[in-house]
Design an enzyme around this catalytic site. Structure first.
Site, mmCIF file in Angstrom:
data_model
loop_
_atom_site.group_PDB
_atom_site.id
_atom_site.type_symbol
_atom_site.label_atom_id
_atom_site.label_comp_id
_atom_site.label_asym_id
_atom_site.label_seq_id
_atom_site.Cartn_x
_atom_site.Cartn_y
_atom_site.Cartn_z
ATOM 1 N N GLU A 173 -20.459 1.491 21.270
ATOM 2 C CA GLU A 173 -21.438 1.588 20.173
ATOM 3 C C GLU A 173 -22.195 2.913 20.146
ATOM 4 O O GLU A 173 -22.823 3.247 19.146
ATOM 5 C CB GLU A 173 -22.417 0.404 20.248
ATOM 6 N N TYR A 220 0.839 -1.204 0.000
ATOM 7 C CA TYR A 220 0.000 0.000 0.000
ATOM 8 C C TYR A 220 0.873 1.252 0.000
ATOM 9 O O TYR A 220 1.888 1.308 0.699
ATOM 10 C CB TYR A 220 -0.877 0.062 1.263
#
Ligand SMILES: [Zn+2]
Ligand SMILES: [Zn+2]
Length: 395
Positions: free
Chosen positions: A373, A300
């Site tokens: 969350e 990458y």
């Protein structure tokens, strides 16, 4: 102006439900079939144009606004990691040795939420939003962004801006962290094969001991970091794997070292790779061994955020209640979002999820990685906001 945060709050329980569903069934790189199916089904239900099997298991969805404008791409990666989950959540991974320990399950759930918010606001939307659900970010090398690009996701219509969001166990919950310019490293994997000449452990003088030479090489290549690279440049070299030998009294024929080099600019990257190869070969030669040095061919590239887009994006999102925008510190992790940034300007930003009160204290890639969350709605709303603003040709 649309209040996406309020709308994300309304679908928060569904975002969390989707995330948990994906979390329970993690899939490794290039195997994201069930995840892709779930993604495609939800997107189709929203009335979006959906293409599956893009760049392997990837999914592309397109939402056209009613007015003309620019094209914005939003990306989520879908793959999990080969880690045995050790959290205490009741939606733990059902797959032995596989876990969503980098939060890609949250990326998928958040972006599906974003698609829903934007689909509801089609009438206010200029231009086109493309949703990219990519495979194999964790794989390295070819990864998942490249095959999707080759399959044409950045063309027809051509993407003007691209955004990606990563959940981050090191940032405090609710923080949105931005950085213009280089933000993540080029992760170059290398392998050094040290070829000696085996024999009896009691008679080393008759051999060329590759284990002894490997030890010298490991120490010597750290000198690339301290003596050969500009100390102002962020740089790290790690040997993460050493393999040689079968028994205590046998000198083996060869030793294999594997490691990674992390750099943030192309000139340093090139020099570092050349110097590591040179030092390894030189040390081996000095002890009568031979070195074969190989770098992974398509590692990458450096993730480089567009300065202007990053500034604009952080300014837009600094107004979102419940979040705090900050400047992202440099890090030497790698990301194949870098490949999308070669195709269009954009920014890769981070959403903090560290919350000691909830036991969310472990970093990404830890078997104990746990997400707060409550931050997912911020991620969902932030991507929707960026898409709405950047598709508008007035901005
Ligand atoms: Zn990761
Ligand atoms: Zn990741």
């Amino acid at each position: 102006m649309v209040n996406f945060l309020n709308e994300a709050r309304k679908i928060e329980s569904e975002i969390i439900k989707t995330r948990r569903e994906i979390h329970k069934k993690p899939e490794l790189a290039y195997q994201e079939k069930a995840t892709a199916k779930l993604v495609a089904e939800q997107l189709k239900a929203l009335g979006l144009e959906v293409k599956t099997g893009v760049g392997g298991t990837g999914v592309l969805a397109t939402l056209k606004g009613v007015k003309t404008g620019k094209v914005v791409a939003l990306r989520a990666d879908m793959d999990a990691l080969p880690i045995e989950e050790m959290t205490d959540v009741d939606f733990k991974s059902n797959v032995k040795g596989v876990m969503h320990a980098c939060g890609h399950d949250t990326h998928v759930a958040m972006l599906l939420g974003t698609a829903r918010l934007l689909a509801n606001h089609k009438d206010e939307l200029f231009g086109t939003v493309k949703f990219l659900f990519q495979p194999a970010e964790e794989h390295g090398g070819r990864g998942g962004a490249e095959p999707m690009i080759q399959d044409g996701v950045m063309e027809n219509p051509k993407v003007d801006f691209v955004f990606g969001l990563h959940i981050d166990g090191d940032e405090k919950s609710g923080v949105l962290a931005f950085r213009g310019g280089p933000v993540m490293a080029a992760p170059d994997t290398f392998e050094i094969k040290i070829i000696g000449r085996g024999g009896h452990g009691a008679y080393p003088h008759q051999t060329v001991d590759p284990i002894y030479v490997a030890a010298q090489v490991i120490i010597a290549i750290q000198g690339v970091s301290s003596r050969m690279i500009d100390p102002i440049q962020p740089f790290v070299i790690t040997v993460g794997s050493v393999h040689s030998g079968t028994k205590e009294n046998i000198i083996p024929d060869q030793a294999i070292l594997q490691g990674t080099i992390r750099t943030l600019d192309e000139a340093t990257r090139k020099r570092a790779k050349a110097k590591v190869a040179e030092v390894a070969k030189g040390v081996c030669r000095a002890f009568g061994a031979k070195a074969e040095v190989e770098f992974e061919k398509d590692a990458y590239p450096v993730t480089v955020n567009d300065e202007k887009v990053t500034e604009q994006a952080s300014k837009i999102l600094s107004k979102m209640p419940g979040t705090r925008v900050k400047v992202r510190a440099l890090q030497l992790g790698g990301e194949d979002f870098s490949r999308f940034l070669h195709e269009a300007p954009g920014t890769f930003y981070f959403l903090g999820t560290k919350n000691p009160a909830k036991g969310c204290i472990y970093p990404n890639h830890s078997p104990r990685f746990k997400v707060d969350e409550d931050v997912l709605k911020f991620g969902t709303a932030s991507l929707a906001q960026l898409a709405l603003e950047f598709t508008n040709p007035k901005n």
